[in-house]
Write a protein that holds these residues in place. Structure first.
Motif, PDB file in Angstrom:
ATOM      1  N   SER A 119      -0.320  -3.109   3.105  1.00 36.01           N
ATOM      2  CA  SER A 119       0.656  -2.741   4.135  1.00 36.01           C
ATOM      3  C   SER A 119       1.011  -1.265   4.096  1.00 36.01           C
ATOM      4  O   SER A 119       1.479  -0.700   5.087  1.00 36.01           O
ATOM      5  CB  SER A 119       1.929  -3.572   3.961  1.00 36.01           C
ATOM      6  OG  SER A 119       1.642  -4.954   3.979  1.00 36.01           O
ATOM      7  N   ALA A 120       0.832  -0.642   2.926  1.00 34.97           N
ATOM      8  CA  ALA A 120       1.175   0.768   2.757  1.00 34.97           C
ATOM      9  C   ALA A 120       0.480   1.279   1.516  1.00 34.97           C
ATOM     10  O   ALA A 120       0.038   0.507   0.663  1.00 34.97           O
ATOM     11  CB  ALA A 120       2.690   0.936   2.629  1.00 34.97           C
ATOM     12  N   MET A 121       0.390   2.614   1.407  1.00 35.55           N
ATOM     13  CA  MET A 121      -0.168   3.205   0.198  1.00 35.55           C
ATOM     14  C   MET A 121       0.827   4.190  -0.403  1.00 35.55           C
ATOM     15  O   MET A 121       1.555   4.887   0.310  1.00 35.55           O
ATOM     16  CB  MET A 121      -1.507   3.893   0.479  1.00 35.55           C
ATOM     17  CG  MET A 121      -1.450   5.046   1.449  1.00 35.55           C
ATOM     18  SD  MET A 121      -3.101   5.767   1.813  1.00 35.55           S
ATOM     19  CE  MET A 121      -3.503   6.541   0.244  1.00 35.55           C
ATOM     20  N   VAL A 122       0.868   4.206  -1.736  1.00 37.98           N
ATOM     21  CA  VAL A 122       1.704   5.136  -2.492  1.00 37.98           C
ATOM     22  C   VAL A 122       0.769   5.932  -3.392  1.00 37.98           C
ATOM     23  O   VAL A 122      -0.071   5.353  -4.075  1.00 37.98           O
ATOM     24  CB  VAL A 122       2.753   4.397  -3.341  1.00 37.98           C
ATOM     25  CG1 VAL A 122       3.532   5.374  -4.212  1.00 37.98           C
ATOM     26  CG2 VAL A 122       3.698   3.601  -2.451  1.00 37.98           C
ATOM     27  N   ILE A 293       0.589   9.647  10.933  1.00 44.44           N
ATOM     28  CA  ILE A 293      -0.663   8.936  10.677  1.00 44.44           C
ATOM     29  C   ILE A 293      -0.455   7.454  10.982  1.00 44.44           C
ATOM     30  O   ILE A 293       0.676   6.956  10.965  1.00 44.44           O
ATOM     31  CB  ILE A 293      -1.140   9.141   9.224  1.00 44.44           C
ATOM     32  CG1 ILE A 293      -0.077   8.682   8.218  1.00 44.44           C
ATOM     33  CG2 ILE A 293      -1.516  10.595   8.991  1.00 44.44           C
ATOM     34  CD1 ILE A 293      -0.520   8.773   6.765  1.00 44.44           C
ATOM     35  N   PRO A 294      -1.531   6.703  11.248  1.00 46.27           N
ATOM     36  CA  PRO A 294      -1.381   5.304  11.665  1.00 46.27           C
ATOM     37  C   PRO A 294      -1.133   4.332  10.511  1.00 46.27           C
ATOM     38  O   PRO A 294      -1.121   3.129  10.731  1.00 46.27           O
ATOM     39  CB  PRO A 294      -2.726   5.001  12.348  1.00 46.27           C
ATOM     40  CG  PRO A 294      -3.691   5.899  11.664  1.00 46.27           C
ATOM     41  CD  PRO A 294      -2.928   7.168  11.380  1.00 46.27           C
ATOM     42  N   ILE A 295      -0.975   4.842   9.303  1.00 51.50           N
ATOM     43  CA  ILE A 295      -0.672   3.999   8.145  1.00 51.50           C
ATOM     44  C   ILE A 295       0.567   4.546   7.456  1.00 51.50           C
ATOM     45  O   ILE A 295       0.985   5.687   7.698  1.00 51.50           O
ATOM     46  CB  ILE A 295      -1.859   3.961   7.146  1.00 51.50           C
ATOM     47  CG1 ILE A 295      -2.139   5.371   6.605  1.00 51.50           C
ATOM     48  CG2 ILE A 295      -3.093   3.368   7.807  1.00 51.50           C
ATOM     49  CD1 ILE A 295      -3.209   5.425   5.530  1.00 51.50           C
ATOM     50  N   ILE A 296       1.154   3.727   6.600  1.00 53.56           N
ATOM     51  CA  ILE A 296       2.304   4.183   5.818  1.00 53.56           C
ATOM     52  C   ILE A 296       1.791   4.806   4.529  1.00 53.56           C
ATOM     53  O   ILE A 296       1.025   4.193   3.793  1.00 53.56           O
ATOM     54  CB  ILE A 296       3.254   3.021   5.489  1.00 53.56           C
ATOM     55  CG1 ILE A 296       3.855   2.445   6.769  1.00 53.56           C
ATOM     56  CG2 ILE A 296       4.356   3.463   4.530  1.00 53.56           C
ATOM     57  CD1 ILE A 296       4.602   1.151   6.560  1.00 53.56           C
ATOM     58  N   ARG A 297       2.223   6.022   4.277  1.00 50.93           N
ATOM     59  CA  ARG A 297       1.872   6.684   3.016  1.00 50.93           C
ATOM     60  C   ARG A 297       3.104   7.385   2.462  1.00 50.93           C
ATOM     61  O   ARG A 297       3.729   8.203   3.110  1.00 50.93           O
ATOM     62  CB  ARG A 297       0.752   7.691   3.218  1.00 50.93           C
ATOM     63  CG  ARG A 297       0.338   8.409   1.927  1.00 50.93           C
ATOM     64  CD  ARG A 297       0.936   9.797   1.811  1.00 50.93           C
ATOM     65  NE  ARG A 297       0.613  10.453   0.553  1.00 50.93           N
ATOM     66  CZ  ARG A 297       0.537  11.771   0.418  1.00 50.93           C
ATOM     67  NH1 ARG A 297       0.738  12.563   1.456  1.00 50.93           N
ATOM     68  NH2 ARG A 297       0.302  12.300  -0.772  1.00 50.93           N
ATOM     69  N   THR A 298       3.467   7.029   1.237  1.00 46.97           N
ATOM     70  CA  THR A 298       4.499   7.749   0.513  1.00 46.97           C
ATOM     71  C   THR A 298       3.896   8.264  -0.783  1.00 46.97           C
ATOM     72  O   THR A 298       2.829   7.826  -1.210  1.00 46.97           O
ATOM     73  CB  THR A 298       5.722   6.869   0.204  1.00 46.97           C
ATOM     74  OG1 THR A 298       5.339   5.834  -0.724  1.00 46.97           O
ATOM     75  CG2 THR A 298       6.291   6.240   1.460  1.00 46.97           C
ATOM     76  N   GLN A 329       9.611   1.033   4.763  1.00 51.77           N
ATOM     77  CA  GLN A 329       8.939   1.415   6.001  1.00 51.77           C
ATOM     78  C   GLN A 329       8.085   0.273   6.545  1.00 51.77           C
ATOM     79  O   GLN A 329       8.021   0.052   7.764  1.00 51.77           O
ATOM     80  CB  GLN A 329       8.078   2.652   5.765  1.00 51.77           C
ATOM     81  CG  GLN A 329       8.869   3.932   5.565  1.00 51.77           C
ATOM     82  CD  GLN A 329       7.989   5.174   5.590  1.00 51.77           C
ATOM     83  OE1 GLN A 329       6.923   5.179   6.193  1.00 51.77           O
ATOM     84  NE2 GLN A 329       8.437   6.230   4.936  1.00 51.77           N
ATOM     85  N   ALA A 330       7.424  -0.457   5.649  1.00 57.01           N
ATOM     86  CA  ALA A 330       6.608  -1.591   6.090  1.00 57.01           C
ATOM     87  C   ALA A 330       7.466  -2.644   6.775  1.00 57.01           C
ATOM     88  O   ALA A 330       7.068  -3.233   7.792  1.00 57.01           O
ATOM     89  CB  ALA A 330       5.866  -2.196   4.898  1.00 57.01           C
TER      90      ALA A 330
END
Length: 341
Positions: A119-122, A293-298, A329-330
């Motif tokens: 769902s997201a990347m860290v 960007i179209p994905i979640i990145r923290t 965010q997700a």
């Protein structure tokens, strides 16, 4: 929604830095598993070595496919993507091999996010110089991820509970900042920031402040004309687009007002203008998040910290905050909140 636990892919960062240590410390907190399902993307041997250094009792579980993950507290599910030889790799001594590995982790996580496998990347910290030595000509994570996602316009935001700042320009010599600024780049930063505050942070009617470039925001042109010629037209254009936008404000006062709740975010003209006040407030719990960007990145808001790597004393606070923010965010995106058109 109350039981939704997004899968968060966490890249291990530079294997010679503090990434492996802060991962172990962060995921030793059972409460994080109540918020999300963490999946580490890295090197099982490196994390195992870090476990010995930190004295962690958490179990490591190497997997070859994300579908094998179980996401149980007390256990780290690790998608093993490299097999570094720790006789040749050591703390604080990055190599081309560690550089390639850390980039592979990011590329893998980006692809998984695009394919909705996570769902997201860290991201844990990397070494930009070693990244380039390994054959990847980028200034950092953000540019690599933007290219992999086909994104032209993106924004670096530093976010915490009390202060959020977005940057129009990022890493460049200070003498080049004025020439790099344009009405369009400032407007784009405002637009991406405003939409993200709604869609990813759940703020229905965000208030955004814009910092001036010059002392006293130019003092009516006495100390510079960028405010009149570039910044104010961008603010007016943003207002016409329906954003609650104010400024340009003198940089020596706008952050104080934002801290006291007058604004949800401050758009800054250059890196240190925003990062200095931000890190004064959020040095241990600040989060770098990429907008547009179209994905979640923290990401953590610190570097590889070679001076303490391998000593078992790295502070996991920023990583914990980054994981929590990715999960938040997700959840916001799942609710589907959009800006009124």
């Amino acid at each position: 929604m109350e039981n939704y636990r997004p899968v968060i892919g966490i890249t291990a960062g530079d294997p010679a830095g503090i990434g492996p240590e802060i991962i172990l410390s962060a995921l030793s907190i059972p409460a994080l598993y109540e918020l999300c399902r963490p999946l580490i993307i890295g090197d099982l041997g490196v994390i195992t070595t870090a476990k010995k250094i930190t004295g962690s009792t958490i179990e490591l579980r190497g997997i070859s496919d994300h579908c094998q993950a179980e996401y149980m507290p007390g256990v780290i599910d690790l998608l093993n993507l490299s097999d570094l030889d720790f006789d040749e790799t050591s703390w604080a001594n990055p190599t081309i091999h560690t550089g390639k590995a850390m980039v592979d982790y990011v590329i893998k996580a980006t692809g998984m996010a695009l394919n909705c496998e996570i769902s997201a990347m860290v991201t844990c910290p990397i070494n930009k110089k070693i990244m380039q030595m390994a054959g990847f000509d980028y200034n950092g994570h953000t540019e690599l991820i933007a290219e992999r996602t086909g994104t032209k316009d993106f924004v670096m935001m530093m976010a915490g509970d009390r202060l959020k700042i977005s940057l129009v320009t990022i890493h460049m010599p200070l003498r080049n900042v004025s020439d790099a600024l344009s009405t369009e780049s400032i407007f784009t930063t405002i637009k991406i920031t405003g939409e993200a505050l709604i869609e990813r942070f759940g703020i229905k009617s965000p208030k955004i402040a814009v910092a001036g470039l010059n002392p006293h925001a130019g003092e009516s042109g006495i100390f510079g004309d960028e405010e009149n010629n570039i910044i104010i037209p961008a603010i007016k254009k943003s207002a016409r687009e329906g954003f609650d936008i104010s400024g340009p404000f003198p940089p020596d006062t706008v952050f104080y007002n934002a801290l006291n709740g007058s604004y949800d975010a401050v758009v800054c003209m250059y890196h240190d203008q925003g990062l200095i006040p931000f890190k004064m407030v959020h040095f241990t719990d600040g989060v770098n998040t990429t907008l547009g960007i179209p994905i979640i990145r923290t990401s953590v808001d610190h570097g590889t910290a070679y001076d303490i790597a391998g000593k078992g004393k790295a502070d996991p606070g920023s990583l914990i905050a980054a994981i929590k923010m990715a999960a938040f965010q997700a959840n916001c995106l799942k609710k589907g909140i959009k800006r009124d058109s």
